[in-house]
Design a protein around this motif. Structure first.
Motif, short mmCIF file in Angstrom:
data_model
loop_
_atom_site.label_atom_id
_atom_site.label_comp_id
_atom_site.label_asym_id
_atom_site.label_seq_id
_atom_site.Cartn_x
_atom_site.Cartn_y
_atom_site.Cartn_z
N GLY A 40 28.36 35.97 14.41
CA GLY A 40 29.80 36.12 14.17
C GLY A 40 30.40 37.25 14.98
O GLY A 40 29.80 37.74 15.96
N GLU A 41 31.58 37.69 14.55
CA GLU A 41 32.31 38.73 15.30
C GLU A 41 31.90 40.13 14.83
O GLU A 41 31.44 40.95 15.62
N GLY A 42 32.08 40.37 13.56
CA GLY A 42 31.73 41.69 13.04
C GLY A 42 32.10 41.78 11.58
O GLY A 42 32.86 40.96 11.08
N PRO A 43 31.59 42.78 10.89
CA PRO A 43 31.85 42.92 9.46
C PRO A 43 33.32 43.16 9.17
O PRO A 43 34.02 43.81 9.95
N GLY A 44 33.77 42.65 8.03
CA GLY A 44 35.09 42.98 7.49
C GLY A 44 34.89 43.92 6.30
O GLY A 44 33.81 44.51 6.14
N GLU A 47 31.98 42.92 3.88
CA GLU A 47 30.67 43.08 4.53
C GLU A 47 30.32 44.56 4.65
O GLU A 47 29.17 44.96 4.43
N PRO A 53 26.25 40.14 6.01
CA PRO A 53 27.20 39.41 6.86
C PRO A 53 27.88 38.26 6.13
O PRO A 53 27.26 37.62 5.27
N PHE A 54 29.12 38.01 6.47
CA PHE A 54 29.85 36.82 5.99
C PHE A 54 29.79 36.67 4.47
O PHE A 54 29.31 35.66 3.96
N ALA A 58 35.96 34.42 4.74
CA ALA A 58 35.44 33.65 5.89
C ALA A 58 33.99 33.23 5.62
O ALA A 58 33.56 32.13 5.98
N ASN A 80 25.92 39.49 13.58
CA ASN A 80 27.25 39.67 14.19
C ASN A 80 27.17 40.35 15.55
O ASN A 80 26.18 41.04 15.86
N HIS A 163 36.14 30.37 14.48
CA HIS A 163 35.84 31.34 13.42
C HIS A 163 36.55 30.92 12.13
O HIS A 163 37.73 30.56 12.16
N1 URA Z 1 33.51 37.67 10.08
C1 URA Z 1 32.48 37.81 10.91
O1 URA Z 1 32.58 37.46 12.07
N2 URA Z 1 31.36 38.32 10.46
C2 URA Z 1 31.21 38.69 9.19
O2 URA Z 1 30.16 39.14 8.82
C3 URA Z 1 32.30 38.50 8.33
C4 URA Z 1 33.44 38.00 8.79
#
Ligand code: URA
Length: 202
Positions: A40-44, A47, A53-54, A58, A80, A163
């Motif tokens: 994925g992209e990165g933690p929000g 997270e 993650p995730f 989302a 991520n 995404h």
């Molecule tokens: N979106 C992401 O790309 N990664 C995550 O871990 C959570 C949301």
């Protein structure tokens, strides 16, 4: 280096500003023996709070898209592009998510690349444009090129999907925002991963 050893080293990383303000590092989780890794992209916010993650909105959509293919998190490995939450102080004074910068993505490759090398997946499914630009092609066009197979340095092949956060923003009462495409792309990535695994084992 094992994934556990890499995670311990990663936990000490404060190379970027976001590494200095994170609550938790989000290294990745799932089945490291899986032929499919989802990046994925990165933690929000959620997270960052949980270190997983995730797990926010989302993430719920990703879980549903996996389930619609008869899969669960334990069938795949999920991580991520960035290990720390990219965020800034919003007008309300609270931290709000922002897209990763090019510099952050480049810095965080020092963790993602060895992580992928250790797992050695057959297929990488990039979720969202920053992930696809990082692992497939810097000029990747997510809406045009999602669902197609591409050569990849870190797996036998790679693909990208929309995404879930983008899909959530676009969905209405009468339009799924592209959710069915995420389901389709996960299904195809899994099918290709199993075929490549079978081929290797025969
Ligand atoms: N979106 C992401 O790309 N990664 C995550 O871990 C959570 C949301």
């Amino acid at each position: 280096m094992s994934l556990d050893e890499l995670k311990v080293k990663n936990e000490a990383c404060v190379d970027c500003e976001i590494g200095q303000i994170r609550t938790n590092l989000v290294f990745g989780e799932g089945n490291p023996e899986s032929p499919l890794v989802i990046v994925g992209e990165g933690p929000g916010e959620e997270e960052d709070k949980t270190g997983r993650p995730f797990v926010g909105r989302a993430g719920k959509m990703l879980d549903q898209a996996l389930a619609d293919n008869g899969l669960s998190r334990s069938d795949v490995y999920i991580c991520n592009t960035l290990k720390c939450r990219a965020c800034e102080t919003g007008s309300s004074g609270r931290l709000v998510n922002r897209p990763p910068t090019k510099e952050e993505v480049a810095q965080c490759r020092q963790w993602l690349v060895p992580q992928l090398a250790e797992i050695d997946p057959k297929v990488i499914l990039c979720i969202g444009a920053p992930s696809a630009k990082n692992l497939i092609d810097k000029d990747f066009k997510i809406t045009k090129e999602r669902g197609k197979l591409f050569p990849c340095e870190y797996a036998k092949t790679a693909m990208a999907a929309l995404h879930p956060a983008y899909v959530l923003r676009r969905s209405t009462q009468t339009y799924d925002g592209g959710y069915s495409l995420i389901v389709q792309d996960i299904g195809r990535a899994w099918e290709v991963a199993l075929k490549l695994l079978e081929k290797e084992e025969s």
